[in-house]
Each structure stands twice: as structure tokens, then as C-alpha cells.
Scaffold this active site. Structure first.
Site, mmCIF file in Angstrom:
data_model
loop_
_atom_site.group_PDB
_atom_site.id
_atom_site.type_symbol
_atom_site.label_atom_id
_atom_site.label_comp_id
_atom_site.label_asym_id
_atom_site.label_seq_id
_atom_site.Cartn_x
_atom_site.Cartn_y
_atom_site.Cartn_z
ATOM 1 N N LYS A 105 3.637 42.926 -24.612
ATOM 2 C CA LYS A 105 2.704 43.518 -23.646
ATOM 3 C C LYS A 105 1.863 42.411 -23.015
ATOM 4 O O LYS A 105 1.417 41.490 -23.706
ATOM 5 C CB LYS A 105 1.827 44.532 -24.376
ATOM 6 C CG LYS A 105 0.922 45.393 -23.511
ATOM 7 C CD LYS A 105 0.202 46.419 -24.392
ATOM 8 C CE LYS A 105 -0.681 47.359 -23.599
ATOM 9 N NZ LYS A 105 -1.339 48.355 -24.487
ATOM 10 N N SER A 121 -0.879 53.006 -23.019
ATOM 11 C CA SER A 121 -0.882 51.937 -22.027
ATOM 12 C C SER A 121 0.244 50.925 -22.221
ATOM 13 O O SER A 121 0.482 50.107 -21.336
ATOM 14 C CB SER A 121 -2.224 51.179 -22.048
ATOM 15 O OG SER A 121 -2.417 50.524 -23.293
ATOM 16 N N SER A 172 -1.918 54.142 -27.388
ATOM 17 C CA SER A 172 -1.156 53.352 -26.422
ATOM 18 C C SER A 172 0.157 52.783 -26.924
ATOM 19 O O SER A 172 0.959 52.303 -26.123
ATOM 20 C CB SER A 172 -2.017 52.209 -25.876
ATOM 21 O OG SER A 172 -3.010 52.718 -25.031
#
Lengths: 473, 89
Positions: free
Chosen positions: A81, A156, A180
Site C-alpha cells: 500500500k 482504504s 481498511s
């Protein structure tokens, strides 16, 4: 890339590389080809690293040719990420204004992956500043769900979930402060683990909510999740965010089964969701029973209290974490996609008295104790992961005859960030429209092994993990 | 308005949304005791150095109210300066 290789597990890829059934360069080149073809639509990467990945693959192949078998992830393509620092690679946190942020050092979680032999394919697209679960990044565009590209993969860690589901990588590392990791895992039909707070390092990760952030893996299988956690977990010298606790051998216990395991369910809590989600959850409980687990009723502390404590802590911590960014780039917050925090939310957080924050942390302790008492006689707690099967971009649908809210969206995930306990999402079915549904299994602090064990038993008794989205390369 | 009056006004605004002992989103409707935009702007500038944009006051106040934790908590409980997920039942 053949579908077999694209959807191969870490275990199978590692075995094939060791036995030289295929080379690392072949795997990485195929990964890059597949990514270039699919990511035109899926939009899962912010930065793709083809040259570095191929160079690394050549090095792995050379080691294997010399009989050197690196770490547990040797030659495995992964993504990270894009708010986890990677040396020499832009780390944006999902904001174009941070394209110039090129860390000099890897975050410990990134370093652990690389030291274990992983090949970094790129930095995954994400909700801007890891805020919200919309999958809609105003700077880098919507990230698409491989099961239906008109829908969100959740967030997310949106790119991470979509990549793993689409067969672009078998492992991506994301973060979770409200759901997330687990929400994209559920919506993309993959496995996602939020470890205990302190089990994995947060150093070198763009901070959002200091006491609610967690870093963890998204994978296609539970066994791969155990392998990844083994690499990620633990304290390293100089780290300020990890607990100094021994890390058990997750892969050694993951096949232990659930016979005799007590699984707690709070029926009043598990009451919000689309009927197909709640039905899939009930069938998952039946499956666990059939494997020898006992499902028992528990009564958790009120979720509205956990939410209230969490909201105050989150508002204050984000206003601290984002303060400099907000001063330098206020426009970054003007285009926040709901439910992400706006500039008004950042300002509001700066007004909250310190006494409120302190009281919230005091009450968190009360809730932790209440939760520990409520779950004392069970090994895991089960809930759905996300109340919806399919998350549209834009407004939420009506659910159970009323407006579905942002708080509803994180109903089953946020409390376990607030409590800091480990929680894992494993696929537990599909809606009639073909959207994956997730089962969440929550265990005690630092007992990720039990959640993995329960999830593995369930996974192996079902076939959900064998389904993959149909994507045309 | 003096700083103390603004603080009292903000405290009242937050306290008005205690729900069953705990504040929660979304914030309550407009309260006549709410600070004006000018008051809110003054306090925001003093506490954070940030300016309130024109028309932003209601959004900030709504978010502020919805994010406060105003329940009574036993003051003998140790706050968590460093969050530890492990507790005794």
C-alpha cells in the site's frame, strides 16, 4: 500469465520456483504483463516498478541456480500500500501532492518482506490518506472491483484487495484503522488480517490514527496469510510501535481445526446488513458447527459506546497526524470523497479538548475489560465483515428499509480497531449478483493463530476461495 | 467575546450531544448556545493557527459535536498514554 500461475498460492509459487518448474523472471514478467493488461481498468497501482522487479527476479533466479533458497517469500511478487515507506520509491499516501516524498529507508514491514525475498511489483492505489472505504481516490482515480468493475473494491487498502483478487499478486500489505484491510478483503473475496495492535510495526507508515492503525496482509488463502504474518510480525531493533512479545509459528498451527472450539456470536450486534450477507453468515456458522465448533451467544459491550470512544480518538489523532499536511496542502482535503474526513473535520479535531481524549482512552480501557469478560469463554468471535454484498461508488443503498450510513459500513470492523484485537476476514459466499461476502473471525490479543486456525478450517471446508473473477487479459 | 466565553460556548456545544452517556455522530441540531462563526474562528485560530473559511463554521461545529466524548468516566482509571490491547478481564 496462465490463470493457474496468476492464482497460484505463495506456497505453490515458492515450491515451483525452488524446483525450477518456472523461473522468477518468468513469474514476474507474466505478473507485469497481466498487470499492464488489467490495470487499465482496475487502476490498482500508483507506482509500478517493472525494471526493479525484473532485476530483483534475476537476482532471485541466480540465487536459486546457486542452490541458495532465500526467505519464505523468495521470488514471490507482492505489492505494498502506497503509504508504507519504500526506500527510493515515491510513497504518496494516495495524494499527488506527496509524489515528491521519496523515503530514504524502508518501513520495517516493507523491509521484512524484502528481506524474506519478496519481489516488489509496485505501490498499491488506496483511499487518499487511508481514509474511508469508498475505493474512490480523487487524485489517482477510482479503483475497480475485479468482480464487477462498476463497483468499489472497498477501502482504504483498495488496490491491495483488488490486486490479490485479480491474480496480480498473491500478497499485498495494507493497513487498517476502521476496516481498511478487512473490508476490501470481504468485497474482493480474499483473506485479510488485521493483527493485534503492536504485532506489526507502524514505523515508516504514513500515520493516520496512531492507536488505531494496524498493518497486515491480504492474500488469497488463509495459509498464505499465515506465511505473510510470520514475516511481518514481531519487534525489531529501534521500532517504537511493536510489542516485545514472541511470535508463534503460525503455519505450524493453522491446520489445527476447530473441533471443540467455542465461537461467540452476539446476535443483537449481528443484526445490520443485507439479507444475503446475514444469510451467508448463518451458513458459515453452520459450517463451523459441522466442523466440530460450538457456537455460543455472547453479549458484547455496546457498539455505540465503542464507536463514540473510537470517533473521539480518531478525530483527535487524525488532526495531529494530518496537521502539517493540512497546513501545507489544505486543498488535499477539499476534494475528500465521503466518508473521508474533510478540512472541516480536521479543524474540528483540533478543537476537541484534551480532557475528552483522555476520557475516551479511559473509557476504552473500561470497554476492553468488558469485551474481555464477554469473550472469556470463547476462542473466537464471529461476525459478518461488511454489511453489504457489493459496495457502489457514491451513495450507499438502502438497507433493511433505512438509509445505510458510514457508521454502518464499519459497524463490524471499527470496534476491533478500537479494541486492538486481531480480526480476519475470509470469504464466506457470494450474493446472487456475484459479489463476495466476508466472514470475520476475531480472537484475543496477540492470538492471531486461533483466528487463522478457525479461518483455515472454514476455508478448507468450503470452495469460496477457489472462485476467481473472470477478467479478460 | 473573551476567550473564556468562547471556551464555555464550545464546551456547551459539545456537551449538548451526549447520547446515553456517550457522544456519537452525527452532531445535534443547531443549539442557540452554539458559538457564532466569528467566535469559532477566533478559537480555531488560537488553538491551531488555522483560519475558518467563509461558510465553514456549521460543518466544523457539526463535526466537533459529533466527535466529542463527554460521558462521565471514573477518574481513577488510568488513561492510556500508550495503547495496550491486552487487559485482564
Amino acid at each position: 500469465m496462465s490463470p493457474d500461475l496468476a492464482f497460484a498460492s505463495i506456497t505453490d509459487l515458492a515450491s515451483g520456483l525452488r524446483r525450477r518448474r518456472f523461473s522468477c523472471v518468468e513469474v514476474v514478467q507474466a505478473t507485469l504483463d497481466r498487470t499492464r493488461a488489467l490495470d487499465k481498468v482496475l487502476n490498482t497501482y500508483i507506482t509500478l516498478l517493472p525494471d526493479a522487479a525484473l532485476a530483483r527476479a534475476r537476482a532471485v533466479d541466480a540465487e536459486i541456480a546457486r542452490g541458495v533458497h532465500g526467505g519464505p517469500l523468495a521470488g514471490i511478487p507482492i505489492s505494498i500500500k502506497d503509504h508504507i515507506d519504500t526506500a527510493g520509491i515515491p510513497t504518496t499516501a494516495g495524494a499527488k501532492s506527496r509524489m515528491g516524498h521519496v523515503p530514504q529507508r524502508d518501513a520495517p514491514v516493507a523491509r521484512r518482506l524484502i528481506d524474506a525475498g519478496a519481489v516488489l511489483i509496485g505501490k498499491a492505489n488506496m483511499n487518499k490518506f487511508a481514509d474511508g472505504e469508498s475505493g474512490d481516490n480523487p487524485d489517482f482515480g477510482k479503483i475497480r472491483n475485479p468482480w464487477n468493475t462498476e463497483y468499489s473494491p472497498g477501502g482504504s487498502s483498495s488496490g491491495s484487495g483488488a490486486q490479490v483478487a485479480a491474480g496480480l499478486v498473491p500478497l499485498s500489505v495494507g493497513t487498517d484503522n476502521g476496516g481498511s484491510i478487512r473490508i476490501p478483503a470481504a468485497l474482493c473475496g480474499v483473506v485479510g488480517l488485521k493483527p493485534t495492535h503492536g504485532r506489526t510495526s507502524l514505523d515508516g507508515i504514513f500515520p493516520r490514527l496512531y492507536s488505531l492503525d494496524h498493518a497486515g496482509p491480504l492474500t488469497r488463502t488463509v495459509e498464505d496469510c499465515a506465511i505473510a504474518l510470520q514475516v511481518l510480525a514481531g519487534h525489531g531493533a529501534g521500532e517504537t510501535t511493536t510489542a516485545r512479545r514472541p511470535v508463534p509459528d503460525y503455519t505450524a498451527t493453522v491446520r489445527g481445526g476447530v473441533k471443540g472450539m467455542r465461537v461467540g456470536v452476539d446476535r443483537a450486534y449481528v443484526s445490520v446488513g443485507q439479507p444475503e450477507v446475514l444469510a451467508a453468515f448463518d451458513r458459515a456458522l453452520d459450517a463451523l458447527r459441522s466442523l466440530g465448533a460450538t457456537v455460543v451467544d455472547v453479549t458484547l459491550p455496546p457498539s455505540d459506546q465503542i464507536g463514540a470512544v473510537g470517533n473521539t480518538i480518531a478525530a483527535c489523532e487524525y488532526s495531529v497526524a494530518a496537521a502539517d499536511l493540512f497546513r501545507d496542502h489544505p486543498d488535499d482535503f477539499d476534494r475528500a470523497v465521503p466518508p473521508a474526513a474533510s478540512g472541516a473535520d480536521i479543524k474540528a479535531g483540533m478543537l476537541i479538548p484534551a480532557v475528552d481524549y483522555i476520557r475516551a482512552t479511559q473509557h476504552r480501557r473500561v470497554l476492553q475489560q468488558a469485551y474481555a469478560r464477554a469473550t472469556r469463554d470463547v476462542q473466537v468471535l464471529a461476525t459478518p465483515t461488511y454489511p453489504l454484498a457489493g459496495r457502489p461508488f457514491g451513495p450507499y443503498p438502502q438497507v433493511q428499509g433505512r438509509a445505510f450510513t458510514a457508521d454502518d459500513a464499519i459497524r463490524y470492523t471499527f470496534p476491533f480497531d478500537v479494541l486492538g484485537v486481531p480480526a480476519l476476514s475470509v470469504p464466506c459466499g457470494f450474493s446472487r449478483d456475484g459479489f463476495p461476502i466476508g466472514l470475520q473471525l476475531v480472537s484475543r490479543p496477540f492470538d492471531e493463530a486461533t483466528a487463522l486456525r478457525a479461518a483455515y478450517a472454514y476455508e478448507q471446508a468450503t470452495e469460496w476461495h477457489t472462485r476467481h473473477p473472470t477478467l479478460h487479459v | 467575546m473573551k476567550r473564556r466565553e468562547v471556551l464555555v460556548s464550545l464546551a456547551v456545544a459539545g456537551a449538548g450531544v451526549a447520547l446515553g452517556g456517550c457522544a456519537g455522530r452525527p452532531g445535534a441540531d443547531v443549539d442557540p448556545r452554539d458559538p457564532s462563526d466569528a467566535q469559532l474562528g477566533t478559537m480555531l485560530r488560537q488553538l491551531s493557527g488555522l483560519d475558518l473559511r467563509p461558510g465553514e463554521g456549521p460543518s466544523v461545529l457539526r463535526s466537533f459535536k459529533g466527535s466529542r466524548f463527554t460521558a462521565h468516566v471514573d477518574p481513577t482509571i488510568q488513561p492510556q498514554a500508550d495503547f495496550d490491547p491486552e487487559v485482564d478481564p
